[in-house]
Design a protein around this motif. Structure first.
Motif: not given
Length: 786
Positions: A328-333
């Motif tokens: 999820x953090x990767x997608x937000x980034x």
């Protein structure tokens, strides 16, 4: 995961909008609908609109479709009334000799009926057009989803793409850090942070305390509650355990607000901060789910692994939460840096691979459930064996997905591999939630009844579990990529019902039928109870008559409740007349015994040749009638077992009723005396014994009969009428004891059976004597050997 959360929120919002649309009925603007339908047809024909635009267009058409469906039932009662009036006038005479007044009335009714049917027919046509457009849009979107799922791209295993992907990732992180560095150099930002410093420090301290100590505090509270043996411990400990999610999540929210209050984060940093609470909630929830599912206490754990395997499973589940949060953090980034899809697939592949490895190992744990059951332990129940079988099947599927998903992603089918691995993890989490909620329902039942589910053997927890599974199905569909529109379409089809002749039967009709019939059924039961306990006992009707009246009221009430329920639901059963006529032939042959028994039961309840409590004999079986139903009658024999007799046998066969109308009954005791005994004296003794017995009636008086000269004795018979024939066996036994005692005092003999044997030609039975053998001399003994 974010796609699933957005889909679930959209599903809830769509349901609320649907309810609101159903409550607010407005007039239909057909001009606006025609413009919308024409635009939709042009968009579908062009095929260039985005998925979001198609979904928006579909939602507008679906709103109109709901309105058209509601309009189809407008003025249905008035239309039915007008049609009935026309039918009452009869057909138009073929010779044209109809009365002018009747003809005018027929024309007036026909015009009114045509005016009322016009908007209904228009709504039917518009509904068909809207439904067709929705089907075309759904087909287009599904085709695009399939193409995207099976799209072949560059392989993430290609080393040439690793360096660009790493550069993009590091560059995005440096861009966020660059925004923080530039803000730190700004005097305005520093002044803003200094002004908010007390708030920032307070939020940071609050966050540190909740994040580091919150779970431990809640854990201690749960252990304290579990140590108590009070009623409802499982319910309250479950509710308190939710604090393991809420307290650290509040800490994360406070920490995020503190970071925003510093003013040091730019646009990209704020986007990442907005995702922190949601990602933290995912991590905390899955960790709580792991603790509840694989708890060290067998009473709390919902999945029963061995102790060492349970620790391993809890660790894997917690790692699933970490990996989902990282993705999820990767997608937000990626949303802030606009990564290319090919490079994002390379960045996501390590997370996918590690997740698949843990998923494969967890599948191995599932396949081992129940295989190492100790031989000396109690055998598993059928329910436990069924659950273990499902768990092993899920384990094998999980292992297959853990192998196929990374392979497809490594080949280049990134979307397909991602759509297999991550939904499998979320499906396992959903299964864990269902099991935990089932345990919570069982704890609620135990708190309400003070009995465990196994002790009570109640159906309510089972039905609650079935309802939980049904509620989980839409969520499962969203996890595996279903659109909210797909679920709402299923609900729309369910709401429409089905067409039977000229009548449309919808779920609301079934709901109305069930509610009205339930009310009628319970009202009938209350009336039966009132008659049985308050009204009928005050009358002179016997018990059998009271039971017959109560049963008759019950059958009549259920029939009327069904009739009223069918009428209230608006179900037109006239179209079923032909079907019922065809089925009557099959019923006549296949169900003739059941129908015969049913009719016989009605006859028994009306004529009452037998009643509950009667002593009857049927088919050689003696017993007391305990229950008369419409199909059979239950008789309790004197050996205390039940005999179920079909009612047709009681009506058409021969039945002896010993206690019908009253309990009077006659008994007969037979006795024989030796030849030469004074018969007058015997008669007097027997008559005195019968008269002195308390159970024997004196009017009619008992009698003694000299029956005749038997082969072995002079035979006598005692006849006596009893107040209660149910005591007949005991009275006979007592009379026989008294007869033996009286005969012994008077020296009267009760003879045995006597037979005289006469042998003809006895000399023929005398034969010659056999010769007596001479004795053999004894052998001489050898003295030496002696």
């Amino acid at each position: 995961m974010t796609h699933f959360l957005r889909g679930f929120a959209a599903l809830c919002l769509t349901f609320l909008l649907w309810v609101g649309a159903g409550l607010a009925q407005t007039d239909i603007d057909y001009d606006a609908w025609t413009k919308l339908a024409t635009r939709a047809e042009d968009v579908i024909e062009a095929g260039r609109a985005s998925d979001a635009a198609l979904e928006q267009l579909r939602a507008e058409i679906a709103t109109y479709r709901e309105t058209f469906l509601s309009a189809q039932s407008t003025s249905s009662d008035r239309i039915s009334t007008l049609q009935a009036q026309l039918d009452a006038l009869g057909p138009v005479p073929e010779d044209g000799t109809e009365d002018a007044e009747i003809a005018a009335r027929r024309t007036e009714l026909t015009d009114q009926l045509a005016r009322l049917r016009t908007p209904v027919q228009r709504a039917v046509e518009a509904y068909s057009r809207a439904d067709g457009l929705i089907r075309e849009i759904d087909t287009m979107i599904r085709s695009r989803q399939t193409d995207a799922l099976l799209e072949l791209g560059p392989s993430p295993l290609n080393p040439q793409r690793w360096a660009p992907a790493l550069e993009e990732l590091v560059g995005a992180m440096y861009s966020v850090l660059g925004e923080v560095t530039n803000a730190w150099k700004s005097d305005v930002k520093q002044a803003e942070m200094r002004s908010n410093l007390p708030l920032i420090i307070t939020l940071v301290l609050f966050a540190i305390v909740l994040v580091l100590r919150g779970r431990r505090w809640i854990g201690r509270a749960v252990e304290y509650l579990r140590g108590k043996t009070r009623r409802g411990t499982g319910v309250w400990s479950f509710i308190v355990s939710l604090g393991m999610i809420l307290l650290p999540l509040l800490g994360l929210v406070a920490l995020t607000n503190a970071a925003e209050a510093t003013g040091m984060f730019g646009t990209r940093g704020l986007i990442l901060l907005q995702h922190v609470p949601a990602l933290g909630a995912i991590l905390l929830f899955i960790r709580w789910l792991a603790d509840q599912s694989f708890h060290r206490d067998d009473e709390i754990a919902t999945v029963h692994f061995e102790a060492t395997r349970r620790i391993e499973a809890r660790a894997y589940f917690s790692l699933f939460g970490v990996l989902l949060a990282m993705r999820g953090l990767l997608n937000a980034l990626a949303t802030t840096a606009n990564f290319e899809p090919d490079l994002l697939a390379v960045m996501d592949f390590p997370i996918l691979l590690v997740c698949a490895l843990f998923l494969f190992r967890f599948g191995q744990l599932l396949t081992g459930i129940g295989r190492h059951h100790p031989e000396d332990a109690e055998p598993l129940s059928e329910v436990a064996q069924f659950r273990n079988g499902l768990a092993r099947l899920a384990g094998r599927i999980t292992m297959g997905v853990a192998v196929v998903g990374p392979v497809m992603s490594g080949i280049g089918y990134t979307n397909a591999g991602t759509a297999m691995v991550y939904p499998t993890v979320l499906s396992l989490c959903l299964a864990g939630v269902v099991l935990i909620l089932q345990r919570f329902v069982n704890d609620l039942y135990r708190m309400a009844t003070d009995k465990s589910v196994s002790e009570a053997a109640s159906l309510l927890p089972v039905l609650a579990g079935f309802l939980l599974v049904l509620l989980a199905l839409p969520v499962l569909a969203l996890i595996w990529g279903a659109r909210v529109a797909d679920l709402t379409e299923l609900w729309t089809r369910f709401q429409e019902g089905f067409q039977m002749g000229d009548t449309r039967i919808s779920p609301s009709d079934f709901l109305t039928f069930a509610i009205v019939f339930s009310i009628g059924y319970f009202a009938t039961r209350l009336l039966q109870k009132g008659l049985r306990t308050s009204v009928l006992p005050r009358t002179r009707i016997d018990v059998g008559g009271q039971n017959a009246i109560t049963s008759g009221v019950g059958y009549l009430g259920i029939f009327l409740a069904a009739l009223v329920a069918i009428t209230s639901a608006g179900l037109d059963l006239s179209n079923l007349a032909i079907v019922a006529g065809a089925l009557s032939v099959g019923i006549g042959f296949g169900l003739q015994n059941i129908v015969s028994n049913f009719v016989s039961g009605i006859i028994l309840l009306i004529e009452r040749p037998i009643g509950e409590g009667d002593w009857i004999e049927v088919g050689g079986q003696h017993g007391i009638v305990r229950d008369i139903s419409v199909r059979s009658t239950r008789i309790e024999t004197f050996d205390k077992f039940d005999v179920i007799v079909p009612n047709a046998d009681l009506v058409s066969g021969q039945v002896r009723n010993y206690t019908r109308g009253n309990l009077l009954g006659r008994i007969i005791v037979e006795v024989g005396v030796a030849y030469g005994t004074d018969t007058r004296k015997v008669e007097k003794i027997l008559l005195d014994i019968a008269r002195r017995h308390d159970a024997v009636m004196l009017n009619p008086a008992p009698g003694v009969d000299f029956m005749g000269f038997g082969a072995d004795s002079l035979d006598f018979r005692v006849r006596a009428v009893l107040h209660d024939i149910n005591q007949g066996l005991a009275v006979r036994t007592e009379m026989r004891h008294q007869i033996v005692e009286a005969f012994a005092r008077e020296g009267i003999e009760i003879p045995f059976a006597q037979r005289d044997v006469w042998i003809r030609n006895p000399e023929a039975l005398v034969g010659k004597q056999a010769p007596v053998p001479e004795p053999r001399p004894e052998p001489q003994k050898d003295e030496d050997n002696a």
